[in-house]
Scaffold this motif. Structure first.
Motif, PDB file in Angstrom:
ATOM      1  N   UNK A 135       0.789  -1.311  -0.199  1.00 56.07           N
ATOM      2  CA  UNK A 135       0.001  -0.026   0.206  1.00 56.07           C
ATOM      3  C   UNK A 135       1.028   1.343   0.045  1.00 56.07           C
ATOM      4  N   UNK A 136       0.370   2.217  -0.485  1.00 58.18           N
ATOM      5  CA  UNK A 136       0.984   3.603  -0.556  1.00 58.18           C
ATOM      6  C   UNK A 136       0.246   4.527  -0.820  1.00 58.18           C
ATOM      7  N   UNK A 137      -0.027   5.493   0.155  1.00 59.01           N
ATOM      8  CA  UNK A 137      -1.048   6.591  -0.225  1.00 59.01           C
ATOM      9  C   UNK A 137      -0.431   7.768  -1.150  1.00 59.01           C
ATOM     10  N   UNK A 138      -1.453   8.554  -1.255  1.00 58.94           N
ATOM     11  CA  UNK A 138      -0.968   9.633  -2.525  1.00 58.94           C
ATOM     12  C   UNK A 138       0.179  10.547  -2.016  1.00 58.94           C
ATOM     13  N   UNK A 139       0.457  10.782  -0.916  1.00 60.88           N
ATOM     14  CA  UNK A 139       1.575  11.516  -0.640  1.00 60.88           C
ATOM     15  C   UNK A 139       2.765  10.796   0.016  1.00 60.88           C
ATOM     16  N   UNK A 140       2.639   9.478  -0.042  1.00 60.04           N
ATOM     17  CA  UNK A 140       3.608   8.404  -0.008  1.00 60.04           C
ATOM     18  C   UNK A 140       4.101   8.579   1.895  1.00 60.04           C
ATOM     19  N   UNK A 141       2.972   9.100   2.606  1.00 59.29           N
ATOM     20  CA  UNK A 141       3.543   9.214   3.992  1.00 59.29           C
ATOM     21  C   UNK A 141       3.058   7.863   4.742  1.00 59.29           C
ATOM     22  N   UNK A 142       2.617   6.782   4.104  1.00 56.16           N
ATOM     23  CA  UNK A 142       1.828   5.577   4.527  1.00 56.16           C
ATOM     24  C   UNK A 142       2.595   4.695   3.689  1.00 56.16           C
ATOM     25  N   UNK A 143       3.584   3.722   3.667  1.00 54.87           N
ATOM     26  CA  UNK A 143       4.377   3.065   2.763  1.00 54.87           C
ATOM     27  C   UNK A 143       4.169   1.456   3.300  1.00 54.87           C
ATOM     28  N   UNK A 144       3.553   0.480   2.803  1.00 57.15           N
ATOM     29  CA  UNK A 144       3.392  -0.566   3.230  1.00 57.15           C
ATOM     30  C   UNK A 144       4.606  -1.662   3.440  1.00 57.15           C
ATOM     31  N   UNK A 145       5.851  -1.273   3.399  1.00 62.75           N
ATOM     32  CA  UNK A 145       6.918  -2.081   3.498  1.00 62.75           C
ATOM     33  C   UNK A 145       7.730  -1.689   4.982  1.00 62.75           C
ATOM     34  N   UNK A 146       7.925  -2.818   5.772  1.00 60.78           N
ATOM     35  CA  UNK A 146       8.531  -2.541   7.046  1.00 60.78           C
ATOM     36  C   UNK A 146       7.863  -1.301   7.663  1.00 60.78           C
ATOM     37  N   UNK A 147       6.441  -1.845   8.106  1.00 60.03           N
ATOM     38  CA  UNK A 147       5.461  -0.857   8.328  1.00 60.03           C
ATOM     39  C   UNK A 147       5.763  -0.453   9.835  1.00 60.03           C
ATOM     40  N   UNK A 148       6.102   0.648  10.516  1.00 60.08           N
ATOM     41  CA  UNK A 148       6.071   0.739  12.031  1.00 60.08           C
ATOM     42  C   UNK A 148       4.828   0.825  12.635  1.00 60.08           C
ATOM     43  N   UNK A 149       4.564   0.585  13.730  1.00 60.96           N
ATOM     44  CA  UNK A 149       3.357   0.798  14.239  1.00 60.96           C
ATOM     45  C   UNK A 149       3.591   1.142  15.856  1.00 60.96           C
ATOM     46  N   UNK A 150       2.553   2.123  16.352  1.00 64.80           N
ATOM     47  CA  UNK A 150       2.773   2.506  17.844  1.00 64.80           C
ATOM     48  C   UNK A 150       1.330   2.498  18.230  1.00 64.80           C
ATOM     49  N   UNK A 151       0.834   1.635  19.199  1.00 64.92           N
ATOM     50  CA  UNK A 151      -0.598   2.084  19.608  1.00 64.92           C
ATOM     51  C   UNK A 151      -0.560   1.920  20.858  1.00 64.92           C
ATOM     52  N   UNK A 152      -1.597   2.321  21.848  1.00 63.40           N
ATOM     53  CA  UNK A 152      -1.600   2.339  23.068  1.00 63.40           C
ATOM     54  C   UNK A 152      -2.916   1.370  23.777  1.00 63.40           C
ATOM     55  N   UNK A 153      -2.519   0.359  24.512  1.00 60.29           N
ATOM     56  CA  UNK A 153      -3.526  -0.353  24.872  1.00 60.29           C
ATOM     57  C   UNK A 153      -4.077   0.078  26.187  1.00 60.29           C
ATOM     58  N   UNK A 154      -5.331   0.036  26.334  1.00 62.95           N
ATOM     59  CA  UNK A 154      -6.059   0.947  27.594  1.00 62.95           C
ATOM     60  C   UNK A 154      -6.921  -0.305  28.330  1.00 62.95           C
ATOM     61  N   UNK A 155      -7.163   0.032  29.729  1.00 63.90           N
ATOM     62  CA  UNK A 155      -7.978  -0.787  30.301  1.00 63.90           C
ATOM     63  C   UNK A 155      -9.396  -0.594  29.861  1.00 63.90           C
ATOM     64  N   UNK A 156     -10.520  -1.161  30.412  1.00 62.52           N
ATOM     65  CA  UNK A 156     -11.784  -0.942  30.201  1.00 62.52           C
ATOM     66  C   UNK A 156     -12.295   0.430  30.721  1.00 62.52           C
ATOM     67  N   UNK A 157     -11.690   0.993  31.698  1.00 62.38           N
ATOM     68  CA  UNK A 157     -12.124   2.445  31.937  1.00 62.38           C
ATOM     69  C   UNK A 157     -11.267   3.542  31.174  1.00 62.38           C
ATOM     70  N   UNK A 158     -10.638   3.128  30.142  1.00 58.18           N
ATOM     71  CA  UNK A 158      -9.883   3.978  29.277  1.00 58.18           C
ATOM     72  C   UNK A 158      -8.729   4.494  30.001  1.00 58.18           C
TER      73      UNK A 158
END
Length: 355
Positions: free
Chosen positions: A160-183
């Protein structure tokens, strides 16, 4: 468990390797992977991991080849090359990606051009033979790379590669936060996915799929079946679903055997294995994550007292570097942790952020 894109980089982070290490042996995992502590004498490289890293340059190169083949020479193409240079260039070879592009721009057929790029990047990977290992040699890595390129369906799986190439689907880094049920935020979950691609044989399906590559000494159905339940794969689907804002459930695992089998087999040491995830998979993953975080919370302040799982003292066919520590009494273990160990925690996002 709620999962959202990360907004607070001051939160502690965890990745799949850390969680896997904690479940392999809590003492080793919490000291080595969570705290990033090493014994000064226990920092020798692990050849299977080093060989895997070197071969991953081949996997990434095939995907960059396909992406550039399907991208007009515009600013978007320039941004793709800038991203590739950031991934491939190193101190010893600062023009490594430019050298690879020399082969991309040649007049040879697609497979030959891709092959030349891959072998050049493998040669400049910094990998060196170890006299104690006659399997993971540079020559065997090259043979595996040649077999992979010959079997890889060039032009089918386009990152995948969006129009401005800010999101390229090779060696894709991710950083998400896990929350408990009370957020309340618990921890950041970070990592890198080998690829996120669209299948050109299904043009009406615009949902990307996760692609992950593995190397191993034996690639067969026993190897492939393990990924039907793999928490690594499930976690990557979770993370990419959050990052892209759409459900990601389909996965393709690519296996490459090193060395290449001497006798012909049904896979010839190269395997493509599709698998998928459902709601139950995501529930099982969350259960595993909660359990792992619970173990870390229980022992992170006194990691040398964490349980020692002795079934894993010979990981990667070598003695665990922590055996000298584990043979000591509780007070001496703590002294070694506090005074003799060095901190060296590697992050899968080292090239993008400093967590």
């Amino acid at each position: 468990m709620l999962i959202k894109p990360t907004t607070d980089l001051s939160l502690p982070w965890i990745d799949y390797s850390t969680m896997s290490a904690v479940n392999t042996c809590p003492r080793w995992g919490i000291i080595n992977s969570w705290h990033g502590k090493k014994l000064p004498s226990g920092n020798a490289s692990v050849l299977p991991l080093e060989a895997g890293r070197a071969t991953h340059y081949v996997f990434a190169a095939c995907r960059f080849f396909d992406l550039l083949e399907h991208t007009a020479p515009t600013d978007k193409g320039d941004k793709i090359n800038t991203y590739a240079a950031k991934l491939f260039n190193n101190a010893e070879y600062p023009d490594r990606w430019s050298q690879a592009l020399y082969y991309f721009d040649s007049t040879e057929d697609a497979e030959t051009r891709c092959m030349q790029m891959c072998l050049n990047l493998l040669e400049t990977s910094g990998y060196h033979d170890d006299p104690s290992d006659n399997r993971r040699t540079q020559a065997n890595l090259e043979s595996a790379a040649i077999g992979y390129v010959q079997r890889y369906p060039l032009g089918r799986f386009i990152p995948i590669c969006n129009d401005d190439a800010t999101q390229i689907g090779i060696e894709v880094p991710f950083d998400v936060t896990l929350h408990d049920h009370s957020n309340e935020p618990l921890v950041r979950f970070i990592g890198r996915v080998d690829a996120v691609c669209l299948d050109t044989l299904r043009p009406s399906d615009t949902t990307p799929e996760v692609h992950e590559n593995k190397t191993g000494s034996r690639i067969d159905t026993v190897w492939s079946n393990s990924f039907d339940t793999s928490n690594q794969v499930t976690g990557y689907c979770v993370a990419m679903s959050v990052i892209l804002g759409i459900p990601i459930r389909n996965v393709i695992m690519w296996g490459v055997q090193i060395p290449v089998p001497k006798s012909s087999s049904y896979s010839d040491g190269i395997m493509r294995y599709p698998t998928t995830r459902n709601e139950n998979s995501f529930y099982e993953w969350q259960t595993w994550v909660r359990h792992t975080l619970g173990v870390i919370l229980l022992y992170e302040d006194n990691p040398t007292d964490a349980p020692m799982y002795t079934h894993s003292c010979n990981r990667y066919f070598r003695s665990c570097a922590f055996i000298p520590l584990c043979c000591e009494g509780a007070e001496q273990r703590k002294h070694i942790f506090d005074n003799e160990m060095v901190t060296q925690r590697w992050s899968p996002l080292a090239e993008t952020i400093d967590p």
